[in-house]
Design an enzyme around this catalytic site. Sequence first.
Site, PDB file in Angstrom:
ATOM      1  CG  HIS A 212     -33.540  36.811 -34.248  1.00  0.00           C
ATOM      2  ND1 HIS A 212     -32.205  36.677 -34.027  1.00  0.00           N
ATOM      3  CD2 HIS A 212     -34.057  35.556 -34.194  1.00  0.00           C
ATOM      4  CE1 HIS A 212     -31.915  35.401 -33.857  1.00  0.00           C
ATOM      5  NE2 HIS A 212     -33.017  34.695 -33.946  1.00  0.00           N
TER       6      HIS A 212
HETATM    7  C1  UD1 Z   1     -36.541  31.372 -36.452  1.00  0.00           C
HETATM    8  C2  UD1 Z   1     -36.169  30.321 -35.395  1.00  0.00           C
HETATM    9  C3  UD1 Z   1     -35.054  30.874 -34.505  1.00  0.00           C
HETATM   10  C4  UD1 Z   1     -33.887  31.362 -35.329  1.00  0.00           C
HETATM   11  C5  UD1 Z   1     -34.390  32.365 -36.346  1.00  0.00           C
HETATM   12  C6  UD1 Z   1     -33.293  32.912 -37.220  1.00  0.00           C
HETATM   13  C7  UD1 Z   1     -38.020  28.862 -34.651  1.00  0.00           C
HETATM   14  C8  UD1 Z   1     -38.943  28.610 -33.531  1.00  0.00           C
HETATM   15  N1  UD1 Z   1     -37.303  30.004 -34.539  1.00  0.00           N
HETATM   16  O1  UD1 Z   1     -37.070  32.496 -35.790  1.00  0.00           O
HETATM   17  O2  UD1 Z   1     -34.617  29.840 -33.636  1.00  0.00           O
HETATM   18  O3  UD1 Z   1     -32.926  31.934 -34.479  1.00  0.00           O
HETATM   19  O4  UD1 Z   1     -35.374  31.725 -37.171  1.00  0.00           O
HETATM   20  O5  UD1 Z   1     -33.817  33.862 -38.088  1.00  0.00           O
HETATM   21  O6  UD1 Z   1     -37.925  28.080 -35.559  1.00  0.00           O
HETATM   22  N2  UD1 Z   1     -40.177  36.499 -41.873  1.00  0.00           N
HETATM   23  C9  UD1 Z   1     -40.062  37.111 -43.093  1.00  0.00           C
HETATM   24  N3  UD1 Z   1     -39.347  36.475 -44.048  1.00  0.00           N
HETATM   25  C10 UD1 Z   1     -38.736  35.282 -43.849  1.00  0.00           C
HETATM   26  C11 UD1 Z   1     -38.870  34.670 -42.600  1.00  0.00           C
HETATM   27  C12 UD1 Z   1     -39.587  35.278 -41.625  1.00  0.00           C
HETATM   28  O7  UD1 Z   1     -40.572  38.186 -43.319  1.00  0.00           O
HETATM   29  O8  UD1 Z   1     -38.079  34.767 -44.778  1.00  0.00           O
HETATM   30  C13 UD1 Z   1     -40.924  37.206 -40.790  1.00  0.00           C
HETATM   31  C14 UD1 Z   1     -42.376  36.827 -40.727  1.00  0.00           C
HETATM   32  O9  UD1 Z   1     -43.082  37.952 -40.375  1.00  0.00           O
HETATM   33  C15 UD1 Z   1     -42.408  35.823 -39.590  1.00  0.00           C
HETATM   34  C16 UD1 Z   1     -41.308  36.332 -38.686  1.00  0.00           C
HETATM   35  O10 UD1 Z   1     -40.331  36.894 -39.553  1.00  0.00           O
HETATM   36  O11 UD1 Z   1     -43.647  35.769 -38.984  1.00  0.00           O
HETATM   37  C17 UD1 Z   1     -40.684  35.297 -37.835  1.00  0.00           C
HETATM   38  O12 UD1 Z   1     -40.254  34.184 -38.621  1.00  0.00           O
HETATM   39  P1  UD1 Z   1     -40.221  32.696 -37.988  1.00  0.00           P
HETATM   40  O13 UD1 Z   1     -39.677  31.747 -38.959  1.00  0.00           O
HETATM   41  O14 UD1 Z   1     -41.543  32.410 -37.370  1.00  0.00           O
HETATM   42  O15 UD1 Z   1     -39.255  32.855 -36.766  1.00  0.00           O
HETATM   43  P2  UD1 Z   1     -37.857  33.617 -36.580  1.00  0.00           P
HETATM   44  O16 UD1 Z   1     -38.077  34.732 -35.612  1.00  0.00           O
HETATM   45  O17 UD1 Z   1     -37.211  33.940 -37.866  1.00  0.00           O
END
Ligand code: UD1
Length: 367
Positions: A212
């Site tokens: 991821h």
């Molecule tokens: C975040 C953390 C990362 C961690 C990861 C674990 C930061 C900078 N990054 O990254 O260190 O390893 O979490 O998962 O804080 N989304 C959903 N549902 C959710 C959450 C996210 O659909 O419940 C999707 C959304 O499209 C979102 C994308 O995932 O834009 C990324 O989510 P985000 O929280 O921005 O970062 P992660 O890649 O999950």
Amino acid sequence: MKMKKKLVFIGGARPNFMKIAPIIRQTAKLKKFKNIIIHTGQHYDDNMSKVFFEDLAIPKPGYFLKTGSGTHASQTAKIMLSLEKIFKQELPDLVIVVGDVNSTMAAAITAKKLGIKTAHVEAGLRSFDMTMPEEINRIVTDSISDMFFVTERSAVKNLLKEGKRRDSIYFTGNVMIDSLFYALKKLKTRRAHFGTTDLKNKLRKYIYLTLHRPSNVDNKEALLNICGILGKAGKIYPIIFPVHPRTKNRLEKFKIKLSPDIHVIPPLSYTESLFIWKDAEAVITDSGGLQEETTALRKPCFTLRNNTERPVTVTCGTNILLNAANRHKLPAMLTGIKTGSYKHGRIPPKWDGNSSKQIVKILRSTI
Ligand code: UD1
């Protein structure tokens, strides 16, 4: 009557929940402390958030902020605005932040600007790669926190180099491993049937994959290259791949089709994920946590990254880093596992399941 000391725990994204859970379990046993749990809502899908609370027996949060996804600036700002109000109202004695996600940094900045003492659990880790958002979060959080609980000696060295006082750094081990042992015990005592049980039984020998990191999935060329190598890896052992929402989104956007040897499933709860990977032949990942967990169970781990902020998993544990130039070696390395040739590793110091007890012992005498 003595007033209870208020501890605020911040959980925001999936990797936070297994880190706060064991500490909360310890502090809840003590009359001295009142726990206040704040979920920032950085992760909000049930399978990225709610199932972890149930699984790890974390009490329902006192506050649930509806932060959601967004750019780093907007996500961080939203969390800070909400936390400021809560901190002003609750006046905590200590804010405890864990890991390196945006919620971690946002909470640390907000607390410190209000003059509230802040402890960082999993402090001092450095990848020395400023293109990683987590590296910025780690550096900012550590630059302003008051107490540093660290998982490995490299982190002590990094913090001292950055000018932290030795008596503010506590080498207490790894709370992730506390959660790992807790869940392993639960798995042993009940015959669990999960949604993935049939797949696990059918494949018998398989690899567990998670992916991821923005550096691996946000760029089409990089993701195509990785998926090609994973296709070859899948010929050696089939792959079980619980897909992170970010990765699912990118695979769809770039119209990348995965090999049929890669079994794609939705994200798993903490215990179900463990149920699968603990019996895998190997783990392929770019996660921070799995590098540590595989080391703790001495399971071969191949990390698709150029660097790691958790060097003890490489110097002591089972972890092998495969950067972009070396990734093609993965299928050959998996073939090696068939003949028993892999890095067996040792358990790093203090990864014994007692880290949260050590942390709380220190909190009892300092707060
Ligand atoms: C975040 C953390 C990362 C961690 C990861 C674990 C930061 C900078 N990054 O990254 O260190 O390893 O979490 O998962 O804080 N989304 C959903 N549902 C959710 C959450 C996210 O659909 O419940 C999707 C959304 O499209 C979102 C994308 O995932 O834009 C990324 O989510 P985000 O929280 O921005 O970062 P992660 O890649 O999950």
